[in-house]
Structures are given as C-alpha cells and as structure tokens.
Design an enzyme around this catalytic site. Structure first.
Site, PDB file in Angstrom:
ATOM      1  N   GLU A 121      20.989 -10.572 -33.257  1.00 17.11           N
ATOM      2  CA  GLU A 121      22.250 -11.306 -33.068  1.00 17.11           C
ATOM      3  C   GLU A 121      22.017 -12.781 -32.738  1.00 17.11           C
ATOM      4  O   GLU A 121      22.956 -13.582 -32.751  1.00 17.11           O
ATOM      5  CB  GLU A 121      23.089 -10.636 -31.969  1.00 17.11           C
ATOM      6  N   HIS A 161      15.948 -10.137 -31.070  1.00 22.18           N
ATOM      7  CA  HIS A 161      17.411 -10.140 -30.985  1.00 22.18           C
ATOM      8  C   HIS A 161      17.987 -10.538 -32.347  1.00 22.18           C
ATOM      9  O   HIS A 161      18.066 -11.739 -32.652  1.00 22.18           O
ATOM     10  CB  HIS A 161      17.893 -11.130 -29.922  1.00 22.18           C
ATOM     11  N   CYS A 178      15.938  -4.914 -28.537  1.00 22.77           N
ATOM     12  CA  CYS A 178      15.175  -5.459 -27.419  1.00 22.77           C
ATOM     13  C   CYS A 178      14.847  -4.341 -26.411  1.00 22.77           C
ATOM     14  O   CYS A 178      14.135  -3.406 -26.747  1.00 22.77           O
ATOM     15  CB  CYS A 178      15.910  -6.620 -26.776  1.00 22.77           C
TER      16      CYS A 178
END
Length: 206
Positions: free
Chosen positions: A190, A188, A85
């Site tokens: 994650e 992202h 990001c």
C-alpha cells in the site's frame, strides 16, 4: 458479502487506512472487520500488521473465536488470504521477537537481522524484491521491482517451495511466502506505488 469484496482484519496494529485507500483507488470493494461472525462470511482476507509480533498475536487471540474462524477460512474453505508486513510474519510458526505461537499456516520463523556495521536496523526504505517462482500475485509486474520495507525481523520459510520472493539487506531473506491460497509479503504494497498497487490488484483477482 459480495464475492470480490476484500475483508481487512481490523485491529490496532495494522496499517489499515493506507490499505483501504489503495483498494478504493483500485475500485475494489473492501471492508474492515474484527467481528468473527462477519469475518466468517469473507471471500478474501487481508491480515495487516505493524509493530511487535506478540502484540499482533495477542490482539488476534483476544477476540473470542477469531482464530477458529481464520483457521477455517484459510485451511478448510481455502479462500485467498494475504498477510502484510507483520501480518506475513504471523502466518508462520512464530518469531524470535516474542514467545506466542504464530498461526502456523506456513512453516517458518522470523528472526532479527544480524548487526551489520554499514546497515541500520530496522530495514527501512525501498528495496528490490525478486520473485523466485511464477505466482498470480506477480502478474504484469516487471523484473526486479522495488517495494517499501519497514522491519527488524526477517522470515525464513522452512520449505523452499513456500518462498515466493527474495530480497537482500546484508543477508538474503524471504520477502514473500505462500502456500496454496495463503500468501504474505514483508513489504508494504500500500506504500509501494505502482508495483504495490499491482500486487493488491492481483490479489483482488485471485
């Protein structure tokens, strides 16, 4: 430090907890470090980041010796490095969001999405991100996977050879960039379920 351990650069503007949890889920060792002496021993580095560009760069610049250590790891030792990001944006020369130079490892710049009547800024939510070339980061990922994005500024790499993925939100932008051992993703991983999990697994094996 063990060879396969991921070192996550720890600073206030990073989505660190979710990254740590995902690596634990993958059974990949990771540590969060902000001390340049510890980072100097890293064998793989993740540079996270959320928020404003200048805040992120100020945080890196405020730690004595950290930029020098990161430059050595990236450009001399050439260990695998992943920007996430804002962390991806900081790999470039800079951003229209601020005035502080970026790390400059990949030539390019971040600019704000243009105002679009039917689309809100920031670009927030799931979007398809399409690889533009073969890269080990995308191993075992099906065509046109969706990832989770939250950003108001988009990166455009100067050299097309550094573009690894493209996405579209009213306009086309570079959703992943790379140069040799260095790569970055605007989304992202994650927070991107199975596709993001595979991205982080692939990085851990680079």
């Amino acid at each position: 430090m063990e060879k396969n351990t991921i070192t996550i650069i720890g600073f206030p503007y990073g989505n660190i907890g979710s990254l740590v949890n995902m690596f634990k889920h993958l059974k990949v060792n990771c540590v969060v470090e902000s001390d340049p002496k510890s980072i100097a021993k890293a064998t793989r580095i993740v540079l996270p980041g959320v928020g404003a560009f200048d805040q992120g760069m100020q945080c890196l610049n405020s730690v004595s010796g950290l930029i020098d250590v990161l430059n050595k790891k990236a450009l001399v030792e050439k260990i695998p490095i992943l920007g996430v990001c804002l962390g991806m944006q900081m790999l470039t020369d800079g951003s229209d969001e601020g005035s502080i130079p970026g790390l400059g490892w990949i030539k390019g710049k971040a600019s704000r999405f243009p105002e679009m009547r039917d689309l809100k800024i920031p670009h927030m939510g799931w979007n398809i991100s399409t690889p533009t070339q073969n890269h080990s980061l995308f191993k075992d990922i099906s065509i046109d996977p969706k990832y989770y994005f939250v950003h108001s500024y988009m990166v455009q790499a100067t050299n097309p050879v550094n573009v690894l993925m493209k996405a579209n939100y009213g306009v086309e932008f570079d959703s992943a960039i790379g140069s040799e051992n260095i790569c970055g993703v605007q989304f992202h991983p994650e927070k991107s379920h199975k596709y993001g999990k595979q991205i982080l697994k692939n990085f851990s094996e680079m």
